[in-house]
Scaffold this motif. Structure first.
Motif, PDB file in Angstrom:
ATOM      1  N   LEU A  93      19.034   5.084 -29.253  1.00 15.83           N
ATOM      2  CA  LEU A  93      19.749   4.851 -30.589  1.00 15.83           C
ATOM      3  C   LEU A  93      19.824   6.167 -31.433  1.00 15.83           C
ATOM      4  O   LEU A  93      20.959   6.605 -31.664  1.00 15.83           O
ATOM      5  CB  LEU A  93      18.683   3.892 -31.698  1.00 15.83           C
ATOM      6  CG  LEU A  93      19.320   3.759 -32.998  1.00 15.83           C
ATOM      7  CD1 LEU A  93      20.771   3.041 -32.833  1.00 15.83           C
ATOM      8  CD2 LEU A  93      18.341   2.998 -33.869  1.00 15.83           C
ATOM      9  N   ASP A  94      18.727   7.005 -31.344  1.00 19.05           N
ATOM     10  CA  ASP A  94      18.691   8.545 -31.895  1.00 19.05           C
ATOM     11  C   ASP A  94      19.935   9.380 -31.482  1.00 19.05           C
ATOM     12  O   ASP A  94      20.087  10.490 -32.061  1.00 19.05           O
ATOM     13  CB  ASP A  94      17.265   9.130 -31.645  1.00 19.05           C
ATOM     14  CG  ASP A  94      16.388   8.184 -32.626  1.00 19.05           C
ATOM     15  OD1 ASP A  94      16.690   7.505 -33.645  1.00 19.05           O
ATOM     16  OD2 ASP A  94      15.055   8.654 -32.454  1.00 19.05           O
ATOM     17  N   LEU A  95      20.352   8.963 -30.235  1.00 21.92           N
ATOM     18  CA  LEU A  95      21.542   9.690 -29.690  1.00 21.92           C
ATOM     19  C   LEU A  95      22.775   9.777 -30.595  1.00 21.92           C
ATOM     20  O   LEU A  95      23.560  10.728 -30.311  1.00 21.92           O
ATOM     21  CB  LEU A  95      21.949   9.136 -28.142  1.00 21.92           C
ATOM     22  CG  LEU A  95      20.812   9.576 -27.032  1.00 21.92           C
ATOM     23  CD1 LEU A  95      20.865   8.872 -25.806  1.00 21.92           C
ATOM     24  CD2 LEU A  95      20.432  11.037 -26.939  1.00 21.92           C
ATOM     25  N   LYS A  96      22.789   8.615 -31.473  1.00 22.70           N
ATOM     26  CA  LYS A  96      23.992   8.489 -31.965  1.00 22.70           C
ATOM     27  C   LYS A  96      23.874   9.511 -33.695  1.00 22.70           C
ATOM     28  O   LYS A  96      24.979   9.691 -34.102  1.00 22.70           O
ATOM     29  CB  LYS A  96      24.186   7.344 -32.585  1.00 22.70           C
ATOM     30  CG  LYS A  96      24.935   6.338 -31.434  1.00 22.70           C
ATOM     31  CD  LYS A  96      25.774   5.172 -31.919  1.00 22.70           C
ATOM     32  CE  LYS A  96      27.067   5.691 -32.652  1.00 22.70           C
ATOM     33  NZ  LYS A  96      27.907   4.583 -32.794  1.00 22.70           N
ATOM     34  N   GLY A  97      22.578  10.201 -33.557  1.00 21.00           N
ATOM     35  CA  GLY A  97      22.535  11.128 -34.743  1.00 21.00           C
ATOM     36  C   GLY A  97      23.003  10.291 -36.101  1.00 21.00           C
ATOM     37  O   GLY A  97      22.437   9.250 -36.307  1.00 21.00           O
ATOM     38  N   LYS A  98      23.667  10.779 -37.056  1.00 25.62           N
ATOM     39  CA  LYS A  98      23.984  10.490 -38.273  1.00 25.62           C
ATOM     40  C   LYS A  98      24.936   9.232 -38.366  1.00 25.62           C
ATOM     41  O   LYS A  98      25.431   8.532 -39.144  1.00 25.62           O
ATOM     42  CB  LYS A  98      24.435  11.530 -39.216  1.00 25.62           C
ATOM     43  CG  LYS A  98      23.494  12.505 -39.383  1.00 25.62           C
ATOM     44  CD  LYS A  98      24.300  13.705 -40.492  1.00 25.62           C
ATOM     45  CE  LYS A  98      23.258  14.793 -40.758  1.00 25.62           C
ATOM     46  NZ  LYS A  98      23.642  15.793 -41.727  1.00 25.62           N
ATOM     47  N   ASP A  99      25.522   9.076 -37.109  1.00 26.73           N
ATOM     48  CA  ASP A  99      26.596   7.916 -36.975  1.00 26.73           C
ATOM     49  C   ASP A  99      26.173   6.373 -36.838  1.00 26.73           C
ATOM     50  O   ASP A  99      26.759   5.545 -36.630  1.00 26.73           O
ATOM     51  CB  ASP A  99      27.688   8.331 -35.864  1.00 26.73           C
ATOM     52  CG  ASP A  99      28.391   9.740 -36.111  1.00 26.73           C
ATOM     53  OD1 ASP A  99      28.634   9.692 -37.502  1.00 26.73           O
ATOM     54  OD2 ASP A  99      28.948  10.136 -35.385  1.00 26.73           O
ATOM     55  N   LYS A 100      24.732   6.411 -36.391  1.00 26.25           N
ATOM     56  CA  LYS A 100      24.296   5.244 -35.817  1.00 26.25           C
ATOM     57  C   LYS A 100      24.174   4.446 -37.189  1.00 26.25           C
ATOM     58  O   LYS A 100      23.954   4.535 -38.128  1.00 26.25           O
ATOM     59  CB  LYS A 100      22.780   5.616 -35.415  1.00 26.25           C
ATOM     60  CG  LYS A 100      21.584   5.976 -36.332  1.00 26.25           C
ATOM     61  CD  LYS A 100      20.300   6.107 -35.715  1.00 26.25           C
ATOM     62  CE  LYS A 100      19.482   6.835 -36.388  1.00 26.25           C
ATOM     63  NZ  LYS A 100      19.537   8.271 -36.102  1.00 26.25           N
ATOM     64  N   SER A 101      24.426   2.927 -36.923  1.00 26.58           N
ATOM     65  CA  SER A 101      24.609   2.026 -37.793  1.00 26.58           C
ATOM     66  C   SER A 101      23.243   1.599 -38.708  1.00 26.58           C
ATOM     67  O   SER A 101      23.122   0.935 -39.611  1.00 26.58           O
ATOM     68  CB  SER A 101      25.237   0.844 -37.221  1.00 26.58           C
ATOM     69  OG  SER A 101      24.680   0.070 -36.286  1.00 26.58           O
ATOM     70  N   ILE A 102      22.016   1.754 -37.919  1.00 25.29           N
ATOM     71  CA  ILE A 102      20.741   1.300 -38.450  1.00 25.29           C
ATOM     72  C   ILE A 102      19.918   2.756 -38.103  1.00 25.29           C
ATOM     73  O   ILE A 102      20.178   3.217 -36.881  1.00 25.29           O
ATOM     74  CB  ILE A 102      20.124   0.232 -37.539  1.00 25.29           C
ATOM     75  CG1 ILE A 102      20.266   0.184 -36.100  1.00 25.29           C
ATOM     76  CG2 ILE A 102      21.042  -1.118 -38.314  1.00 25.29           C
ATOM     77  CD1 ILE A 102      19.446  -1.167 -35.525  1.00 25.29           C
ATOM     78  N   SER A 103      18.992   2.990 -38.517  1.00 21.74           N
ATOM     79  CA  SER A 103      18.223   4.131 -38.592  1.00 21.74           C
ATOM     80  C   SER A 103      16.991   3.841 -37.726  1.00 21.74           C
ATOM     81  O   SER A 103      16.620   4.449 -36.774  1.00 21.74           O
ATOM     82  CB  SER A 103      17.529   4.773 -39.832  1.00 21.74           C
ATOM     83  OG  SER A 103      16.934   3.696 -40.616  1.00 21.74           O
ATOM     84  N   GLN A 104      16.370   2.482 -37.525  1.00 22.04           N
ATOM     85  CA  GLN A 104      15.311   2.072 -36.619  1.00 22.04           C
ATOM     86  C   GLN A 104      15.840   0.913 -35.793  1.00 22.04           C
ATOM     87  O   GLN A 104      16.406   0.067 -36.564  1.00 22.04           O
ATOM     88  CB  GLN A 104      14.164   1.696 -37.604  1.00 22.04           C
ATOM     89  CG  GLN A 104      13.584   2.944 -38.198  1.00 22.04           C
ATOM     90  CD  GLN A 104      12.975   4.128 -37.379  1.00 22.04           C
ATOM     91  OE1 GLN A 104      12.213   3.773 -36.256  1.00 22.04           O
ATOM     92  NE2 GLN A 104      13.127   5.432 -37.571  1.00 22.04           N
ATOM     93  N   ILE A 105      15.205   0.625 -34.590  1.00 21.64           N
ATOM     94  CA  ILE A 105      15.678  -0.474 -34.190  1.00 21.64           C
ATOM     95  C   ILE A 105      14.815  -1.481 -34.520  1.00 21.64           C
ATOM     96  O   ILE A 105      13.912  -1.467 -35.237  1.00 21.64           O
ATOM     97  CB  ILE A 105      15.168  -0.361 -32.257  1.00 21.64           C
ATOM     98  CG1 ILE A 105      13.717  -0.068 -32.354  1.00 21.64           C
ATOM     99  CG2 ILE A 105      15.991   0.671 -31.638  1.00 21.64           C
ATOM    100  CD1 ILE A 105      13.123  -0.623 -31.025  1.00 21.64           C
ATOM    101  N   ASN A 106      15.343  -2.927 -34.134  1.00 24.75           N
ATOM    102  CA  ASN A 106      14.904  -4.129 -34.925  1.00 24.75           C
ATOM    103  C   ASN A 106      14.861  -5.164 -33.570  1.00 24.75           C
ATOM    104  O   ASN A 106      15.252  -4.873 -32.645  1.00 24.75           O
ATOM    105  CB  ASN A 106      15.496  -4.569 -36.097  1.00 24.75           C
ATOM    106  CG  ASN A 106      16.936  -4.931 -36.045  1.00 24.75           C
ATOM    107  OD1 ASN A 106      17.287  -5.263 -34.870  1.00 24.75           O
ATOM    108  ND2 ASN A 106      17.699  -4.293 -36.767  1.00 24.75           N
ATOM    109  N   ASP A 107      14.451  -6.247 -33.917  1.00 20.86           N
ATOM    110  CA  ASP A 107      14.116  -7.321 -32.899  1.00 20.86           C
ATOM    111  C   ASP A 107      15.389  -7.796 -32.366  1.00 20.86           C
ATOM    112  O   ASP A 107      15.667  -8.518 -31.492  1.00 20.86           O
ATOM    113  CB  ASP A 107      13.512  -8.441 -33.215  1.00 20.86           C
ATOM    114  CG  ASP A 107      11.977  -8.297 -33.629  1.00 20.86           C
ATOM    115  OD1 ASP A 107      11.473  -7.143 -32.968  1.00 20.86           O
ATOM    116  OD2 ASP A 107      11.178  -8.722 -34.206  1.00 20.86           O
ATOM    117  N   SER A 108      16.725  -7.420 -32.927  1.00 23.17           N
ATOM    118  CA  SER A 108      17.907  -8.067 -32.431  1.00 23.17           C
ATOM    119  C   SER A 108      18.561  -6.903 -31.358  1.00 23.17           C
ATOM    120  O   SER A 108      19.251  -7.120 -30.740  1.00 23.17           O
ATOM    121  CB  SER A 108      18.936  -8.002 -33.465  1.00 23.17           C
ATOM    122  OG  SER A 108      19.435  -6.923 -34.064  1.00 23.17           O
ATOM    123  N   CYS A 109      17.809  -5.862 -31.396  1.00 20.67           N
ATOM    124  CA  CYS A 109      18.468  -4.707 -30.477  1.00 20.67           C
ATOM    125  C   CYS A 109      17.749  -4.892 -28.932  1.00 20.67           C
ATOM    126  O   CYS A 109      16.779  -5.256 -28.953  1.00 20.67           O
ATOM    127  CB  CYS A 109      17.997  -3.490 -30.734  1.00 20.67           C
ATOM    128  SG  CYS A 109      18.578  -2.702 -32.385  1.00 20.67           S
TER     129      CYS A 109
END
Length: 248
Positions: A93-109
């Motif tokens: 997820l962190d590979l998307k940098g500032k463009d990611k839609s959420i900052s932390q993964i959650n149980d839906s990922c």
């Protein structure tokens, strides 16, 4: 060698999604607004069923003949699939940098590591190997009813080794995952349909990439097919493979 092909209940041969989730470390509480709970449970189950070794036989159809004049080619592939733990999901997820839609993964990922080993009919003595981590991040605002949509991220692309940022759509009614990726020359639409816990169908359609810069979404018009691939994939219960699988 034979694989079991009898249609089975989705709940009879694999651990449940909830059981599989319990084996990983705790995740940030999920924000499920906009995602139907039964659809989300099917999404989790789909990924729980993917773990293991799969063998694939495919046929690729080229709309323009290859250099050797061939318009059709067969391949054999063996896949090693491991469901991602939460730490690896966060790294992807962190590979998307500032463009990611959420900052932390959650149980839906959800996501998995895929190692694949392929022999193409045109290169029978060359073993093609690759490995990538895939992450699927649902977007509640784009999801509705039996459909979950969101971001699809790979830490290594197929066309090159740089990360790939794409989109996905999961249809719980069909137990089908569609992945759409923009490359330099083509846009690839790859579909996995889980027929039962031991069989899945694959369809790969590569379209000529539209001219200019554009944002890839579900409404992007794709109409010029350059390659169509179709395959049947069976799960190997004893880890027997069609293709040798040395460690990558």
């Amino acid at each position: 060698r034979r694989h079991a092909r009898k249609a089975l209940s989705m709940s009879t041969t694999q651990p449940s999604a909830s059981a599989a989730s319990a084996s990983s470390s705790a995740a940030t509480p999920i924000q499920t607004s906009g995602i139907d709970p039964s659809t989300l449970e099917s999404f989790r189950s789909f990924f729980a069923f993917q773990d293991g070794v799969w063998n694939s036989e495919r046929t690729y159809h080229y709309m323009q003949p290859k250099a050797n004049g061939e318009k059709r080619e067969n391949s054999q592939t063996s896949f090693g699939v491991l469901r991602l733990d939460n730490a690896t999901k966060q790294k992807v997820l962190d590979l998307k940098g500032k463009d990611k839609s959420i900052s932390q993964i959650n149980d839906s990922c959800e996501g998995f590591e895929v190692s694949f080993y392929t022999y193409m009919a045109s290169r029978p003595n060359e073993l093609i190997m690759n490995k990538t981590n895939m992450l699927f991040v649902p977007n509640p605002a784009l999801s509705q009813g039996s459909i979950i949509r969101g971001d699809y991220i790979r830490d290594s692309g197929y066309e090159d080794k740089s990360p790939a940022f794409a989109i996905f759509e999961f249809d719980a009614a069909k137990m089908e995952l569609l992945m759409k990726t923009k490359y330099t020359q083509v846009v690839s639409v790859d579909t996995i349909t889980l027929v039962n816990p031991l069989m899945r169908l694959r369809r790969i359609l590569n379209f000529q990439r539209p001219l200019g810069d554009f944002e890839l979404n579900r409404d992007t018009v794709l109409d010029q097919v350059v390659l169509a691939g179709f395959g049947v994939e069976t799960k190997s219960l004893d880890h027997t493979t069609l293709v040798p699988m040395p460690k990558i």
